[in-house]
Write an enzyme that holds these catalytic residues in place. Structure first.
Site, PDB file in Angstrom:
ATOM      1  N   ALA A  73       1.017  -1.299  -0.068  1.00  0.00           N
ATOM      2  CA  ALA A  73      -0.040  -0.052   0.045  1.00  0.00           C
ATOM      3  C   ALA A  73       0.944   1.244   0.157  1.00  0.00           C
ATOM      4  O   ALA A  73       0.589   2.419   0.483  1.00  0.00           O
ATOM      5  CB  ALA A  73      -0.844  -0.154   1.130  1.00  0.00           C
ATOM      6  N   GLY A  85       2.086   2.730  -2.930  1.00  0.00           N
ATOM      7  CA  GLY A  85       2.235   3.742  -3.984  1.00  0.00           C
ATOM      8  C   GLY A  85       1.229   4.759  -4.017  1.00  0.00           C
ATOM      9  O   GLY A  85       0.488   4.970  -3.069  1.00  0.00           O
ATOM     10  N   ARG A 139      -3.202   8.391 -10.692  1.00  0.00           N
ATOM     11  CA  ARG A 139      -4.497   8.555 -11.410  1.00  0.00           C
ATOM     12  C   ARG A 139      -5.660   8.806 -10.540  1.00  0.00           C
ATOM     13  O   ARG A 139      -6.605   9.070 -11.126  1.00  0.00           O
ATOM     14  CB  ARG A 139      -4.659   7.606 -12.244  1.00  0.00           C
ATOM     15  CG  ARG A 139      -3.732   7.450 -13.638  1.00  0.00           C
ATOM     16  CD  ARG A 139      -3.608   6.230 -14.488  1.00  0.00           C
ATOM     17  NE  ARG A 139      -3.127   5.111 -13.644  1.00  0.00           N
ATOM     18  CZ  ARG A 139      -3.232   3.689 -14.071  1.00  0.00           C
ATOM     19  NH1 ARG A 139      -3.997   3.321 -15.161  1.00  0.00           N
ATOM     20  NH2 ARG A 139      -2.306   2.941 -13.512  1.00  0.00           N
ATOM     21  N   GLY A 166       9.769  -0.682  -6.500  1.00  0.00           N
ATOM     22  CA  GLY A 166       8.745  -2.017  -7.025  1.00  0.00           C
ATOM     23  C   GLY A 166       8.278  -2.893  -6.100  1.00  0.00           C
ATOM     24  O   GLY A 166       8.644  -2.785  -4.861  1.00  0.00           O
ATOM     25  N   GLY A 168      -0.088  -7.589 -16.119  1.00  0.00           N
ATOM     26  CA  GLY A 168       1.182  -8.668 -16.262  1.00  0.00           C
ATOM     27  C   GLY A 168       0.484 -10.058 -17.050  1.00  0.00           C
ATOM     28  O   GLY A 168      -0.767 -10.188 -16.487  1.00  0.00           O
ATOM     29  N   LYS A 221     -34.502  13.890  19.589  1.00  0.00           N
ATOM     30  CA  LYS A 221     -33.270  13.663  20.039  1.00  0.00           C
ATOM     31  C   LYS A 221     -33.204  13.022  21.401  1.00  0.00           C
ATOM     32  O   LYS A 221     -33.989  13.682  22.377  1.00  0.00           O
ATOM     33  CB  LYS A 221     -32.522  14.810  19.854  1.00  0.00           C
ATOM     34  CG  LYS A 221     -30.954  14.482  20.132  1.00  0.00           C
ATOM     35  CD  LYS A 221     -30.396  15.787  20.932  1.00  0.00           C
ATOM     36  CE  LYS A 221     -30.627  15.851  22.358  1.00  0.00           C
ATOM     37  NZ  LYS A 221     -30.179  16.864  22.852  1.00  0.00           N
ATOM     38  N   ASN A 260     -50.760  12.557  22.924  1.00  0.00           N
ATOM     39  CA  ASN A 260     -50.745  13.274  21.807  1.00  0.00           C
ATOM     40  C   ASN A 260     -50.194  14.444  21.825  1.00  0.00           C
ATOM     41  O   ASN A 260     -50.261  15.352  22.740  1.00  0.00           O
ATOM     42  CB  ASN A 260     -52.391  13.391  21.508  1.00  0.00           C
ATOM     43  CG  ASN A 260     -52.565  13.958  19.970  1.00  0.00           C
ATOM     44  OD1 ASN A 260     -52.394  13.306  19.030  1.00  0.00           O
ATOM     45  ND2 ASN A 260     -52.335  15.450  19.983  1.00  0.00           N
ATOM     46  N   ALA A 301     -53.743  24.619  23.869  1.00  0.00           N
ATOM     47  CA  ALA A 301     -52.917  25.286  22.643  1.00  0.00           C
ATOM     48  C   ALA A 301     -52.295  26.369  22.911  1.00  0.00           C
ATOM     49  O   ALA A 301     -52.805  27.436  23.543  1.00  0.00           O
ATOM     50  CB  ALA A 301     -53.937  25.146  21.374  1.00  0.00           C
TER      51      ALA A 301
HETATM   52  C1  UD1 Z   1       1.451  -5.323 -10.691  1.00  0.00           C
HETATM   53  C2  UD1 Z   1       1.946  -6.666 -11.199  1.00  0.00           C
HETATM   54  C3  UD1 Z   1       1.439  -7.021 -12.556  1.00  0.00           C
HETATM   55  C4  UD1 Z   1      -0.145  -7.225 -12.154  1.00  0.00           C
HETATM   56  C5  UD1 Z   1      -0.767  -6.066 -11.509  1.00  0.00           C
HETATM   57  C6  UD1 Z   1      -2.032  -6.412 -10.921  1.00  0.00           C
HETATM   58  C7  UD1 Z   1       4.352  -6.386 -10.772  1.00  0.00           C
HETATM   59  C8  UD1 Z   1       5.924  -5.950 -11.228  1.00  0.00           C
HETATM   60  N1  UD1 Z   1       3.607  -6.075 -11.595  1.00  0.00           N
HETATM   61  O1  UD1 Z   1       1.532  -4.417 -11.710  1.00  0.00           O
HETATM   62  O2  UD1 Z   1       1.932  -8.296 -12.956  1.00  0.00           O
HETATM   63  O3  UD1 Z   1      -0.893  -7.715 -13.046  1.00  0.00           O
HETATM   64  O4  UD1 Z   1       0.069  -5.543 -10.379  1.00  0.00           O
HETATM   65  O5  UD1 Z   1      -2.876  -5.174 -10.446  1.00  0.00           O
HETATM   66  O6  UD1 Z   1       4.433  -6.685  -9.522  1.00  0.00           O
HETATM   67  N2  UD1 Z   1       3.449  -0.938  -4.616  1.00  0.00           N
HETATM   68  C9  UD1 Z   1       4.430  -0.629  -3.466  1.00  0.00           C
HETATM   69  N3  UD1 Z   1       5.569  -0.400  -3.433  1.00  0.00           N
HETATM   70  C10 UD1 Z   1       6.097  -0.256  -4.614  1.00  0.00           C
HETATM   71  C11 UD1 Z   1       5.508  -0.823  -5.811  1.00  0.00           C
HETATM   72  C12 UD1 Z   1       4.161  -0.799  -5.603  1.00  0.00           C
HETATM   73  O7  UD1 Z   1       3.628  -0.727  -2.293  1.00  0.00           O
HETATM   74  O8  UD1 Z   1       7.200   0.013  -4.392  1.00  0.00           O
HETATM   75  C13 UD1 Z   1       2.264  -1.258  -4.226  1.00  0.00           C
HETATM   76  C14 UD1 Z   1       1.313  -0.368  -5.046  1.00  0.00           C
HETATM   77  O9  UD1 Z   1       0.881   0.611  -4.012  1.00  0.00           O
HETATM   78  C15 UD1 Z   1       0.176  -1.022  -5.361  1.00  0.00           C
HETATM   79  C16 UD1 Z   1       0.498  -2.522  -5.797  1.00  0.00           C
HETATM   80  O10 UD1 Z   1       1.845  -2.640  -4.852  1.00  0.00           O
HETATM   81  O11 UD1 Z   1      -0.828  -1.146  -4.645  1.00  0.00           O
HETATM   82  C17 UD1 Z   1       0.888  -2.515  -7.314  1.00  0.00           C
HETATM   83  O12 UD1 Z   1       1.642  -1.935  -7.715  1.00  0.00           O
HETATM   84  P1  UD1 Z   1       1.748  -1.272  -9.142  1.00  0.00           P
HETATM   85  O13 UD1 Z   1       2.637  -0.414  -9.477  1.00  0.00           O
HETATM   86  O14 UD1 Z   1       0.294  -0.496  -9.428  1.00  0.00           O
HETATM   87  O15 UD1 Z   1       1.970  -2.571 -10.180  1.00  0.00           O
HETATM   88  P2  UD1 Z   1       1.249  -2.906 -11.477  1.00  0.00           P
HETATM   89  O16 UD1 Z   1       2.200  -1.966 -12.561  1.00  0.00           O
HETATM   90  O17 UD1 Z   1      -0.224  -2.635 -11.408  1.00  0.00           O
END
Ligand code: UD1
Ligand code: CA
Length: 467
Positions: A20, A22, A26, A88, A147, A359, A385, A431
């Protein structure tokens, strides 16, 4: 080891890692993505609730963007792992594993994939318990940039290729990686260490562990999600709204299966826990929030909102009424356009009509307040009433004061009841009275200026002519 980890009662512990960190660019929001809500609860809370069902020894949540806000908004006993730089998904899981024991099994979930079912996760965990990697996949008509799952000629899963790294042929594959994966912790830790950011995004891909498992002779079991919705992630507000509708449809269906008639399942919203006995009816645009119980045969009219309340058998909540924190007996009717506020207790057969606000008010069985009244901080007996325009003046500018009214009392229209006040059984209030002192049983209270009529009075406009 931190206090969040409990391995005492499990020979084969399960660790849940929820990603969580990220940004959720968007979403176009100043709020972290995982705090956006579905059915009144944050997406992260939905995932945590589902994870709890797996009986894990520890739930680790990897946070980064707005870590403090996410933690504050999520009062759960979890191990918070800070990932300052989002390098990542592989890096994120590695950070969590650095704080967890490398025994037992690990399942990786996503804070922005809120509808995954406990059943699907259980299959994945079972797979890991057998020494395999359990990978949750789904078939998408339009797999967009997810993916892709690469299977060999024998149908076995070989690897995952990210959309941005995939060739034309790979991009036509419709089976996608949900991201949810379970594996034995010992293996997972070793694979994570070997991940390199050698790809088009320069990220540490968690997905690389699939090919590593296969190379190590470990089977990757594909677990197909029951529905695509289960593994759909939220990236923008349109997807959030889509999942909200799906979730609401699912809840409406459950209520209908329990014997509730819903005028239009697309136009009822449930943000909490609703239980209902048979033969209830929900009209269009009803919103139910928090913990709500509907007794047998309850009818909720169009546009009504019911929050944290209990409604007895055959109650009728009429159009555009708000009921919050209330306990309604059997055969109670409220509204249309009534506001029943917290602490209202309406006994059997009570009728509260339009533009009445209650209330902290207890109304005894059979009592009626049919129009235009404010009844606050009051205990009213049975069979009273309460006339239109009755106001309990409960606030003197500093304190809230109480009004006690006995049984079978008649309060005439437009009465001002100045609290603290006691009106005994069978009393009658004329009244237009302002009542400031106690009324004894059976007495008539008349608390108003006496009318006087002036003979031969001349209207202002006509005065000049005569003077
Ligand atoms: C990822 C998968 C992809 C899959 C997709 C499903 C990888 C490389 N790819 O892609 O195969 O189809 O999810 O939704 O895993 N996050 C972190 N820290 C980070 C990076 C991400 O906590 O360093 C969290 C993000 O907040 C998010 C989740 O991991 O909740 C997925 O990350 P995101 O970058 O959205 O991966 P996708 O590109 O969607
Ligand atoms: Ca994503």
């Amino acid at each position: 080891m931190t206090q969040h980890i409990d391995t005492s009662d499990s020979a084969d512990p399960l660790y849940v890692v929820i990603l969580a960190a990220g940004k959720g660019t968007r979403m176009q929001s100043s709020q972290a993505k995982v705090l956006h809500k579905i059915a009144g609860r944050s997406m992260l809370t939905h995932v945590l609730d589902t994870a709890t069902g797996l009986n894990p020894s520890c739930v680790a949540v990897v946070v980064g963007h707005q870590a403090e806000e996410v933690k504050k908004a999520t009062p759960a006993d979890v191990l918070w792992v800070e990932q300052a730089e989002q390098l990542g998904t592989g890096h994120a899981v590695q950070m969590a594993m650095a704080q967890l024991p490398a025994d037992g099994q690990v399942i990786v979930l996503y804070g922005d994939v809120p509808m995954v079912s406990e059943q699907t996760l259980t299959y994945a965990v079972e797979s890991a318990r057998q020494g395999y990697v359990g990978l949750v996949t789904a078939e998408f008509e339009d797999p967009a940039e997810l993916g892709r799952i690469i299977r060999g000629k024998d149908g076995a899963i070989q690897s995952i290729v990210e959309f941005k790294d995939a060739d034309e042929a790979q991009r036509t594959i419709k089976e996608i990686n949900s991201g949810i994966v379970a594996a034995p912790a010992g293996h997972l830790v070793q694979w994570l260490e070997r991940i390199k950011p050698n790809n088009n995004q320069g990220e540490y891909y968690l997905t690389d562990i699939i090919a590593m498992a296969v190379a190590d002779g470990i089977t990757v079991e594909g677990i197909k999600a029951e529905s695509a919705a289960e593994v759909t992630g939220v990236n923008d507000r349109a997807q959030l709204a889509e999942l909200e509708r799906l979730f609401q449809r699912r809840q409406a269906l459950q209520l209908m299966q329990q014997g509730v008639t819903i005028a239009d399942p697309e136009r009822v919203d449930i943000r909490g826990q609703v239980t209902a006995d048979q033969d209830c009816f929900l009209d269009v645009n009803v919103v139910l929030e928090g913990s709500v119980h509907l007794g047998r045969g309850v009818k909720v009219g169009p546009g009504a909102v019911v929050i944290d309340s209990k409604l007895g058998e055959r109650c009728q909540v009429q159009a555009h009424t708000v009921v919050e924190g209330a306990d309604l007996g059997a055969d109670v009717s409220v509204g249309p356009f009534a506001r029943i506020r917290p602490g209202s207790v309406l006994d059997d057969g009570v009728k509260v009509g339009n533009f009445v606000e209650t209330k902290k008010a207890h109304l005894g069985a059979g009592t009626k307040a049919s129009h235009l009244a404010y009844l606050g901080d009051t205990n009213i007996g049975a069979d009273c009433n309460i006339g239109a325009g009755t106001i309990t003046c409960n606030y003197d500018g500093i304190n809230k004061n109480h009004t006690a009214i006995g049984d079978n009392v008649f309060v005439g229209t437009n009465s001002t009841l100045v609290a603290p006040l006691k009106i005994e059984d069978d009393a009658f209030i004329a009244a237009g009275s302002t009542v400031t002192s106690k009324v004894e049983p059976g007495d008539l209270a008349v608390g108003r200026a006496k009318q006087r009529n002036i003979k031969g009075w001349v209207r202002p406009g006509q005065r000049d002519k005569t003077s």
